[in-house]
Write an enzyme that holds these catalytic residues in place. Structure first.
Site, PDB file in Angstrom:
ATOM      1  N   TRP A   5      -6.059  12.371   5.269  1.00  0.00           N
ATOM      2  CA  TRP A   5      -5.822  13.045   3.990  1.00  0.00           C
ATOM      3  C   TRP A   5      -4.477  12.622   3.387  1.00  0.00           C
ATOM      4  CZ3 TRP A   5      -8.017  18.616   3.265  1.00  0.00           C
ATOM      5  CH2 TRP A   5      -9.323  18.690   3.784  1.00  0.00           C
ATOM      6  N   LYS A  59     -12.563   1.195  11.992  1.00  0.00           N
ATOM      7  CA  LYS A  59     -11.217   1.584  12.434  1.00  0.00           C
ATOM      8  C   LYS A  59     -11.167   1.785  13.949  1.00  0.00           C
ATOM      9  CE  LYS A  59      -7.997   2.271  10.374  1.00  0.00           C
ATOM     10  NZ  LYS A  59      -6.867   1.342  10.068  1.00  0.00           N
ATOM     11  N   GLY A  91       0.809  -1.208   0.000  1.00  0.00           N
ATOM     12  CA  GLY A  91       0.000   0.000   0.000  1.00  0.00           C
ATOM     13  C   GLY A  91       0.846   1.262   0.000  1.00  0.00           C
ATOM     14  N   TYR A 130     -16.831   3.170   7.975  1.00  0.00           N
ATOM     15  CA  TYR A 130     -15.367   3.108   7.968  1.00  0.00           C
ATOM     16  C   TYR A 130     -14.795   3.510   9.323  1.00  0.00           C
ATOM     17  CZ  TYR A 130     -10.543   4.470   6.924  1.00  0.00           C
ATOM     18  OH  TYR A 130      -9.179   4.614   6.954  1.00  0.00           O
TER      19      TYR A 130
END
Length: 298
Positions: free
Chosen positions: A152, A130, A11, A126
């Site tokens: 971000w 988390k 990732g 989401y």
């Protein structure tokens, strides 16, 4: 020498972290999603037992915010249960765990930066998944884990906002960009450096906010990206110089998942640990820009 294990290594953050570990000459094992399924508890235990790491950094996550609204169970399997599996394995192996999390654990309705200990109240699926991961990690490793919230994110690898804006600029498109959501654009290479700093300093385990300093809107972020792009391409195509994004509202750009109106995070924990927080978001973007531009098509 510290032995590291990085999950989710393919990732955006995982690749920047492994690149930094390589540059530092660290011993590490990088496992991609194909290499290790965090939802398979026995596989996770086996991987940690085999590698015998001192530090595990969990860069694996379900990050499709909108898709999580419709597929919360699948997102929870990775972000919640997967994190729990990894934390349990770390507890058994005596390893530290660094677990990246998100601004979405907050309600997004504040008007001052969220402190590390501010009450959590996720507004969507989401964020709930988390938060479940954070809670699982703290429960299994109360004295041997770092929750590293970020927001971000952008980087040289994978899809992200900066690359999208560069593609639009290159196509001669002036997009409408939301101007009423506030946050801190954050380069994944800076997050990777903060993770290493936590370990280097043997910082007190707990929650840290790895976001850039300062704040802007998505529109302000886009303006800066366009300005940087046009500055480097001015000699090539004067038409690009006149491009500029258009400011729109959240209501003009509806999404399945509710976006936080305010995602600015505070950095007191870094100061308490004697570690400088990440610097200003605009400076970071300027530092990152040549690398991102070179990888814009990747």
């Amino acid at each position: 020498m510290t032995r590291w294990l990085v999950t989710g290594a393919a990732g955006m953050l995982g690749r920047d972290l492994t690149a930094l570990l390589t540059a530092r000459g660290e011993e590490f094992t990088a496992l991609t999603r194909a290499d290790l399924d965090l939802t398979d508890a026995s596989a996770v235990t086996g991987a940690v037992s085999s590698v015998k790491p001192d530090v595990v950094v969990n860069c694996a996550a379900w990050t499709a915010v909108d898709a999580a609204e419709e597929h919360e169970a699948q997102a929870l399997a990775v972000n919640g249960h997967g994190a729990a599996n990894l934390a349990t394995a770390c507890a058994g192996a005596g390893a530290l765990l660094v677990h990246p999390s998100t601004d979405y654990v907050f309600d997004g309705r504040a008007s001052a930066p969220y402190a590390e200990g501010a009450p959590t109240a996720p507004a969507g699926a989401y964020g709930r998944t988390k938060l479940a991961g954070e809670q699982a990690v703290r429960a299994a490793l109360p004295d041997a884990s770092y929750i590293v919230r970020t927001a971000w994110l952008y980087g040289a690898h994978g899809k992200n906002f900066v690359k999208t804006m560069l593609r639009l600029a290159g196509n001669g498109t002036a997009p409408g960009v939301v101007a009423d959501q506030h946050g801190q654009p954050t380069w994944t290479a800076d997050v990777a450096a903060q993770v290493c700093a936590l370990i280097d300093k043997s910082a007190v385990p707990g929650t840290y906010h790895a976001t850039s300093s300062g704040q802007t809107t998505w529109f302000g972020f886009a303006e800066e990206i366009f300005a940087l792009y046009q500055g480097q391409s001015q000699a090539e195509d004067s038409e690009r110089v006149r491009l500029t994004p258009r400011a729109i509202s959240t209501a003009d750009y509806p999404t399945p998942a509710k976006r936080p109106a305010y995602s600015v995070l505070g950095h007191d924990a870094w100061h308490a640990a004697g570690i400088a927080p990440i610097g200003d978001w605009k400076d970071a973007l300027h530092r990152a820009f040549p690398t991102i531009l070179a990888n814009a098509g990747a």
